[in-house]
Design a protein around this motif. Structure first.
Motif, PDB file in Angstrom:
ATOM      1  N   ALA A 155      -5.841  16.385 104.137  1.00  0.00           N
ATOM      2  CA  ALA A 155      -6.909  16.168 105.111  1.00  0.00           C
ATOM      3  C   ALA A 155      -7.910  15.134 104.586  1.00  0.00           C
ATOM      4  CB  ALA A 155      -7.607  17.481 105.427  1.00  0.00           C
TER       5      ALA A 155
ATOM      6  N   SER B  49       3.723  10.229 106.985  1.00  0.00           N
ATOM      7  CA  SER B  49       4.239  11.370 107.743  1.00  0.00           C
ATOM      8  C   SER B  49       5.505  10.983 108.500  1.00  0.00           C
ATOM      9  CB  SER B  49       3.181  11.901 108.697  1.00  0.00           C
ATOM     10  OG  SER B  49       2.830  10.926 109.655  1.00  0.00           O
TER      11      SER B  49
ATOM     12  N   SER C 131      -2.981  21.075 101.792  1.00  0.00           N
ATOM     13  CA  SER C 131      -3.472  20.683 103.112  1.00  0.00           C
ATOM     14  C   SER C 131      -4.886  20.121 103.026  1.00  0.00           C
ATOM     15  CB  SER C 131      -3.427  21.869 104.072  1.00  0.00           C
ATOM     16  OG  SER C 131      -4.328  22.878 103.658  1.00  0.00           O
TER      17      SER C 131
ATOM     18  N   LEU D  51      -0.071  25.544  99.353  1.00  0.00           N
ATOM     19  CA  LEU D  51      -0.122  24.920 100.672  1.00  0.00           C
ATOM     20  C   LEU D  51      -1.561  24.724 101.135  1.00  0.00           C
ATOM     21  CD1 LEU D  51       2.798  26.769 102.493  1.00  0.00           C
ATOM     22  CD2 LEU D  51       2.740  24.398 101.734  1.00  0.00           C
TER      23      LEU D  51
END
Length: 94
Positions: A61, A75, A57, A53
């Motif tokens: 980003a 998303s 992430s 994770l």
């Protein structure tokens, strides 16, 4: 003598009350563990994927900085897919 007897009776009442409370705590502990089992399993799974994770992430980003509109679009798609899966699970579980 009666004072001593009254104290002994009171002591026995308190001891039996404590025993009942301990039994209730034991029963409630078992119920609590049974009710929170799925939460514990989910937390353990999430904690096991912690490395992935964090890496994911960071990648998201960086991608979001370079392509913000694509990130927003994907998303939204992900949330709608997640909602569809939840709806199907809820409908099929009945």
């Amino acid at each position: 003598m009666s004072r001593r007897r009254a104290l002994a009776v009171r002591k026995q009442q308190l001891i039996s009350r404590i025993e009942r409370q301990r039994a209730d705590l034991g029963d409630n502990k078992a119920q609590w563990l049974d009710k929170t089992e799925h939460i514990d399993r989910g937390y353990q799974a999430l904690f096991g994927m912690r490395k992935y994770l964090l890496l994911g992430s960071g990648v998201v980003a960086l991608y979001g900085i370079r392509h913000p509109s694509k990130l927003i679009r994907w998303s939204r798609r992900a949330f709608s897919a997640w909602g569809t899966v939840r709806l199907l699970r809820k409908t099929l579980s009945r």
